[in-house]
Structure formats: structure tokens, C-alpha cells
Design an enzyme around this catalytic site. Structure first.
Site, short mmCIF file in Angstrom:
data_model
loop_
_atom_site.label_atom_id
_atom_site.label_comp_id
_atom_site.label_asym_id
_atom_site.label_seq_id
_atom_site.Cartn_x
_atom_site.Cartn_y
_atom_site.Cartn_z
N CYS A 177 -4.10 -5.94 -3.70
CA CYS A 177 -2.80 -6.58 -3.41
C CYS A 177 -2.53 -7.83 -4.25
O CYS A 177 -1.53 -7.90 -4.96
CB CYS A 177 -2.73 -6.94 -1.93
N HIS A 179 0.51 -12.99 -2.53
CA HIS A 179 -0.56 -12.34 -1.77
C HIS A 179 -0.57 -12.74 -0.30
O HIS A 179 -0.78 -11.92 0.59
CB HIS A 179 -1.94 -12.63 -2.36
N ASP A 188 0.81 -1.23 0.00
CA ASP A 188 0.00 0.00 0.00
C ASP A 188 0.84 1.28 0.00
O ASP A 188 0.38 2.32 0.48
CB ASP A 188 -0.95 0.03 1.21
#
Length: 494
Positions: free
Chosen positions: A75, A134, A37
Site C-alpha cells: 500500500c 498510506h 487492494d
């Protein structure tokens, strides 16, 4: 005679071994750092209120990419794209479980599953620590389940490591609070931020740093070329970091968004109601499109995001110092990649998951030991899928799989842009295209308007007004280029 041939074969073997060793010494190592992020919220990007000295230093002596865009603003799907070098071409490719569905459980093939697998095929020792694919630790299991032994990337890693500490599992660690609890164990009855009275090891990213440092020492002794992936969790929600990083900032002086309003001339379906953020049930205020959060709370949240960045910056500084102490910095390419951006109240959104600049533009820094790659600010538009062929080029590894991405090593060497620079992104049933001067987005839906055009001349990145209707000639000129990026992934929906 047998003794003669035995001796001869031994000498040939020794010569071959020495030749391979010499080859290996010439191969650069790669330290690939994924930061969850992380939008372009660093001092190196002109955000001088951010305390990020280590990443800023690596950017200054390396290549800072000022126009890097991800393929998908979530993501798992973003990581699927970068790892495979491919744009999304079917619905699963824009979901967080893209890697599990498309890569995990598949038999090994000569065509590599990821660019990391290609490094391994070429003789590199590959080590994964933390969130590179992930899953928080690279294993396949649900947020509230016990880890399995099944890897998300079955053939990419020589070693897959993680230290979950007192949180016991990777996913618990991903949503960790300093007291050993996590978002799941506390049934989401938590705040979206925490200033922990603890040292760096009081949160999982500090443990990841220690593990990576320990492994670097081993790799130095082994002498093999290595690819090490290190995946840091912050600044992903919750914005939790040791208090000393919060103390770097005066909250009253943290700037608010310059673009907090819903853009003009759009349909609200282009945005979202900050659902991921609102899961943190003890937050003082809820975010939504109907109203902004208060300025005081917005500053509190931004404070947490910046503190989390400073915490990760310190971890990256420790890794780089260890590289220098081991003299590995002289032959190691360092990549720092943010898997997508994040709205910090921009367009009234707190989170990713949009096709706006704030969610699609992210950090990319490549610090190479080679002089031709140093001290460059690369303004060319590049995409995450370009990193696959670029790293193979930089390490002189033959590419055995065709990719949608194209190597941008020439941009680092010469900083000469292509005649046609473009980045494509996919989400919310839409395709967005970024050129030097515009962002054009087409949504496959019945709700109007379905075309959005934003002016980026002179670095105007606010995207606060859709100008498509009053600029049909620009839309018509750009639409054929956008359609080149249409992989057939979307169809018209209600």
C-alpha cells in the site's frame, strides 16, 4: 486624483478577479477515489459474478484500463509511486513508510511534493478524506498510537478530513469491526471477515462517503475548482461489510481460483506464506505454500472480498449521484484507482506482496466529462506513475517536475498503443516487467532460478509455469528492456 486611482485600481482588481473566476470555471474538478487492494475484480473486467454496477457504469461511459500495473505491490509504497510519479530508486521506496520517510517533515519547495500539491499550486482547493497516502487518515502515527497533527503530505491538502466514528482513530477504523472494536483492540483474535448486521454507516467507509457528500455540497457553493481525494478501506482485510452485500451472492456459486497451484520451475522465495492474512487468529484455516485451504473456506474468503467490493461500489454510486444532483458531473473528472492487486488463493497465496500478475494488476477507471475521453476500453499497458502527468494534461496544468511516468491521455483520446509498451514493478528483491505478450522477472538473490518468464499471448494470465529456461532467446531479447527499468534499487542477497 487619489479617488480616481483608487477607483481605477478597484476596477482593475475587479476585472482580474472576474478573469480568474472565468478561468476557474473552465478548469475541471477531479474526484480521485483510491480503493485499497482492488484487483480487476469487477463486472467491467468480465467478472460477471461480481456485483459492481456503479463502477461498471462509470467504466462503460468513461475509460476502462485493462492493463494497468502498479509499481509496488504494497500500500504505502504504491501510493508513494503514484503521488510522486517516480519509480522506486532506493529500498525505502518499496516500504509502507516510504511517504513518511521521504515526504513528511520536509520544508515546502517550489517543486511539488505530489501531483495533488501541484493542483493546489495551480489554484485548486484540495480536500483529502480517508486513505490517500498510506495512513488511514493522512496523519503520522502508529497502529496502536494516538493520532498526531503531523501530516503525511504536509503541503498537498487545503483540507484533510476524516470521521473515525466509534473507532476513535483512523487506524482503528481501518481494521474496524461492526461492534466498535478493531484488530488491535482485540489482539488479533478476530476472523478475517465479517457480515455485519448494520447499515452502510456501521463501517468506516460509509462515514467517509457521508463526509465526502457533505464536502461536495460546500465545494459547489464555493465555486472554486477542486481536487477531492477519497480513500476507501475495503476490500482490504478484514473482509468486513454489511450483511446486505454478502446477501448479493450465492457462496456455492462463487468461482475458485483457476490457478491455485505453485507455478512450475520457480523458487518459493518468489511467493510468500500469507502472513498478513494469517494474522487474523480466529480464521478457520491458515494459508500456506505447503497446502491449499479447503474449497469451502476459499469460497467463504472470496465471498467476503466480493461483498466488500459491492459495499464500496455502493459508496461510489452515492458519490456519483451527489455529483449529478449538484450538476458537478458536467465538469468533474472521476478517477477510480486500486492501489494494487491481491491473490485470492492464486499460486497458493492469500494477499499481495508478490511480483505476479495478480498482485500487480489493478483497477483503473477514468470517467471524464469530455467527449473525447468517453466510452473507451484502453488496452495499452500503463503504469500508476503515468497518472501524475496524465491528470495534469487533462486539466491543462503545467508540469513543473520531471517524472518517470508519461501521460497516457492520447491513449484515452485515440486508443493508439505505443510501439514499446511496458510496465515495471519492484518487490521481493526483484524487478518485474510486463509487456504485451510476456512477464519477465529478475530476482537479485542467490537462490535459483532468478529469472522467470511467463507467456501472456492470447490473454493467458495464469502465470503457472516459468518458461525462461526453455526460451532463452525470448529472455535475451527482453532483458535489455528490463534493464532499462533497473534503478539500482537491489543488490544480490542470500
Amino acid at each position: 486624483m487619489l479617488k480616481y486611482f483608487a477607483a481605477l485600481f478597484f476596477l482593475i482588481g475587479l476585472t482580474d478577479h472576474n478573469h480568474l473566476s472565468a478561468q476557474n470555471k473552465e478548469k475541471p474538478n477531479v474526484l480521485f477515489i483510491c480503493v485499497d487492494d482492488l484487483r480487476t475484480e469487477l463486472g467491467a473486467y468480465g467478472k460477471h459474478y461480481v456485483k459492481s454496477p456503479n463502477m461498471d457504469a462509470l467504466a462503460k461511459s468513461g475509460a476502462l484500463f485493462t492493463n494497468h500495473y502498479v509499481q509496488v505491490p504494497t500500500c504505502g509504497a504504491s501510493r508513494h509511486a503514484i503521488l510522486t510519479g517516480m519509480r522506486p530508486s532506493k529500498p525505502i521506496h518499496i516500504a509502507n513508510n516510504a511517504i513518511v520517510e521521504e515526504i513528511s517533515g520536509q520544508p515546502e519547495k517550489s517543486i511539488p511534493e505530489t501531483f495533488i500539491h501541484r493542483f493546489k499550486q495551480d489554484g485548486y482547493h484540495t480536500v483529502g478524506i480517508g486513505k490517500i497516502s498510506h495512513s488511514a487518515d493522512g496523519l503520522v502515527y502508529g497502529y496502536e498510537e494516538q493520532p498526531t497533527e503531523k501530516r503525511e503530505l504536509p503541503y498537498s491538502w487545503s483540507e484533510l478530513l476524516f470521521d473515525p466514528g466509534k473507532w476513535e482513530t483512523g487506524w482503528n477504523a481501518f481494521f474496524a469491526y461492526a461492534n466498535g472494536e478493531n484488530r488491535q483492540s482485540l489482539k488479533k483474535q478476530v476472523k478475517p471477515y465479517e457480515a455485519g448486521e448494520t447499515d452502510d454507516q456501521g463501517y468506516p467507509d460509509g462515514l467517509t462517503t457521508n463526509l465526502a457528500i457533505s464536502k461536495l455540497k460546500e465545494l459547489k457553493k464555493n465555486g472554486e475548482p477542486f481536487f477531492m481525494g477519497v480513500g476507501f478501506f475495503k476490500p482490504h482485510l478484514p473482509f468486513n461489510a454489511p450483511k446486505k452485500y454478502w446477501d448479493l451472492y450465492d457462496e456455492a456459486k462463487i468461482p475458485l481460483s483457476s490457478n491455485p497451484e505453485i507455478p512450475e520451475n520457480i523458487n518459493l522465495k518468489s511467493l510468500h506464506t500469507s502472513g498478513e492474512f494469517n494474522q487474523y487468529a480466529l480464521g478457520e484455516e491458515k494459508a500456506g505454500l505447503n497446502k491449499q485451504v479447503s474449497d469451502a473456506y476459499a469460497r467463504k474468503l472470496r465471498h467476503g472480498y466480493l461483498a466488500s467490493i459491492s459495499y464500496i461500489d455502493a459508496q461510489i454510486g452515492k458519490l456519483y449521484q451527489e455529483l449529478k444532483d449538484l450538476e458537478l458531473d458536467q465538469n468533474t473528472i472521476i478517477v477510480i484507482w486500486g492501489d494494487h492487486g491481491w491473490h485470492l488463493g492464486d499460486q497458493r497465496v492469500w494477499g499481495k506482496h508478490t511480483l505476479f500478475e495478480n498482485a500487480l494488476k489493478s483497477t483503473l477507471i477514468i470517467n471524464s466529462p469530455y467527449s473525447q475521453h468517453k466510452a473507451k476500453k484502453v488496452r495499452a499497458i500503463v503504469e500508476s506513475i503515468d497518472i501524475y502527468p496524465t491528470l495534469l494534461d487533462m486539466c491543462d496544468i503545467k508540469q513543473t517536475k520531471s517524472t518517470d511516468g508519461e501521460s497516457f491521455e492520447k491513449h484515452i483520446k485515440y486508443n493508439i498503443p505505443d510501439t514499446e509498451e511496458v510496465a515495471y514493478s519492484y518487490f521481493r528483491n526483484g524487478i518485474s516487467m510486463r509487456t504485451k505478450n510476456y512477464r519477465l522477472t529478475k530476482y537479485f538473490r542467490k537462490d535459483q532460478p532468478v529469472i522467470e518468464l511467463y507467456d501472456h499471448h492470447a490473454g493467458n494470465a495464469k502465470e503457472d509455469k516459468n518458461i525462461a529456461e526453455v526460451n532463452p532467446e525470448v529472455v535475451n531479447e527482453l532483458m535489455p528492456l528490463l534493464e532499462k527499468g533497473d534503478t539500482g534499487i537491489f543488490t544480490i542477497t542470500k
